[in-house]
Design a protein around this motif. Structure first.
Motif, PDB file in Angstrom:
ATOM      1  N   VAL A  41       0.774  -1.357  -0.019  1.00 14.08           N
ATOM      2  CA  VAL A  41      -0.032  -0.144   0.038  1.00 14.08           C
ATOM      3  C   VAL A  41       0.855   1.214   0.025  1.00 14.08           C
ATOM      4  O   VAL A  41       0.466   2.177  -0.593  1.00 14.08           O
ATOM      5  CB  VAL A  41      -0.815  -0.018   1.246  1.00 14.08           C
ATOM      6  CG1 VAL A  41      -1.658   1.394   1.099  1.00 14.08           C
ATOM      7  CG2 VAL A  41      -1.749  -1.320   1.106  1.00 14.08           C
ATOM      8  N   GLY A  42       2.123   1.213   0.590  1.00 18.54           N
ATOM      9  CA  GLY A  42       2.805   2.506   0.838  1.00 18.54           C
ATOM     10  C   GLY A  42       2.157   3.438   1.630  1.00 18.54           C
ATOM     11  O   GLY A  42       1.351   2.922   2.589  1.00 18.54           O
ATOM     12  N   GLY A  95       3.892  10.519   0.411  1.00 20.16           N
ATOM     13  CA  GLY A  95       4.745  10.482  -0.991  1.00 20.16           C
ATOM     14  C   GLY A  95       5.594   9.144  -0.981  1.00 20.16           C
ATOM     15  O   GLY A  95       6.416   8.759  -1.794  1.00 20.16           O
ATOM     16  N   ILE A  96       5.138   8.044  -0.349  1.00 18.33           N
ATOM     17  CA  ILE A  96       5.616   6.858  -0.234  1.00 18.33           C
ATOM     18  C   ILE A  96       4.855   6.054  -1.116  1.00 18.33           C
ATOM     19  O   ILE A  96       3.614   5.439  -0.935  1.00 18.33           O
ATOM     20  CB  ILE A  96       5.876   5.985   1.166  1.00 18.33           C
ATOM     21  CG1 ILE A  96       6.365   6.925   2.202  1.00 18.33           C
ATOM     22  CG2 ILE A  96       6.552   4.684   1.101  1.00 18.33           C
ATOM     23  CD1 ILE A  96       7.926   7.596   1.829  1.00 18.33           C
ATOM     24  N   ASP A 125      13.681  10.438   7.222  1.00 13.99           N
ATOM     25  CA  ASP A 125      13.017  11.213   8.178  1.00 13.99           C
ATOM     26  C   ASP A 125      11.560  11.095   8.064  1.00 13.99           C
ATOM     27  O   ASP A 125      10.647  11.651   8.412  1.00 13.99           O
ATOM     28  CB  ASP A 125      13.460  12.695   7.536  1.00 13.99           C
ATOM     29  CG  ASP A 125      13.074  12.838   6.136  1.00 13.99           C
ATOM     30  OD1 ASP A 125      12.431  11.846   5.473  1.00 13.99           O
ATOM     31  OD2 ASP A 125      13.098  13.851   5.594  1.00 13.99           O
ATOM     32  N   TRP A 126      10.991   9.975   7.469  1.00 15.94           N
ATOM     33  CA  TRP A 126       9.465   9.480   7.659  1.00 15.94           C
ATOM     34  C   TRP A 126       9.076   9.418   8.903  1.00 15.94           C
ATOM     35  O   TRP A 126       9.804   8.732   9.666  1.00 15.94           O
ATOM     36  CB  TRP A 126       9.405   8.326   6.680  1.00 15.94           C
ATOM     37  CG  TRP A 126       7.986   7.524   6.476  1.00 15.94           C
ATOM     38  CD1 TRP A 126       6.939   8.167   5.772  1.00 15.94           C
ATOM     39  CD2 TRP A 126       7.448   6.877   7.303  1.00 15.94           C
ATOM     40  NE1 TRP A 126       5.858   7.361   5.963  1.00 15.94           N
ATOM     41  CE2 TRP A 126       5.954   6.523   6.819  1.00 15.94           C
ATOM     42  CE3 TRP A 126       7.820   5.928   8.168  1.00 15.94           C
ATOM     43  CZ2 TRP A 126       5.115   5.543   7.528  1.00 15.94           C
ATOM     44  CZ3 TRP A 126       6.977   4.840   8.780  1.00 15.94           C
ATOM     45  CH2 TRP A 126       5.661   4.634   8.363  1.00 15.94           C
ATOM     46  N   VAL A 127       7.699   9.547   9.130  1.00 14.11           N
ATOM     47  CA  VAL A 127       7.199   9.287  10.476  1.00 14.11           C
ATOM     48  C   VAL A 127       5.972   8.802  10.370  1.00 14.11           C
ATOM     49  O   VAL A 127       5.182   8.772   9.188  1.00 14.11           O
ATOM     50  CB  VAL A 127       6.936  10.730  11.307  1.00 14.11           C
ATOM     51  CG1 VAL A 127       8.393  11.421  11.466  1.00 14.11           C
ATOM     52  CG2 VAL A 127       6.009  11.791  10.524  1.00 14.11           C
TER      53      VAL A 127
END
Length: 55
Positions: free
Chosen positions: A17-18, A23-24, A36-38
């Motif tokens: 699914v991302g 933006g993934i 830096d993704w949370v």
């Protein structure tokens, strides 16, 4: 691809699914997500995720 679960809130990152809102793209393995993704639910970093074992 392996799923990962947030130890804080229980959000499960599913590579199929991302996280399009961040933006993934679908198909992105957890290891390739930027550092830096949370978590989209509680805001903690990747370090608070562990591999998710489905029963």
């Amino acid at each position: 691809m392996k799923k990962y679960i947030c130890e804080v809130c229980g959000y499960i990152y599913d590579p199929a699914v991302g996280d399009p809102d961040s933006g993934i793209e679908p198909g992105t393995p957890f290891e390739e997500i930027p550092d830096d993704w949370v978590c989209p639910l509680c805001g903690v970093g990747k370090e608070d995720f562990i591999p998710y074992e489905e029963d």
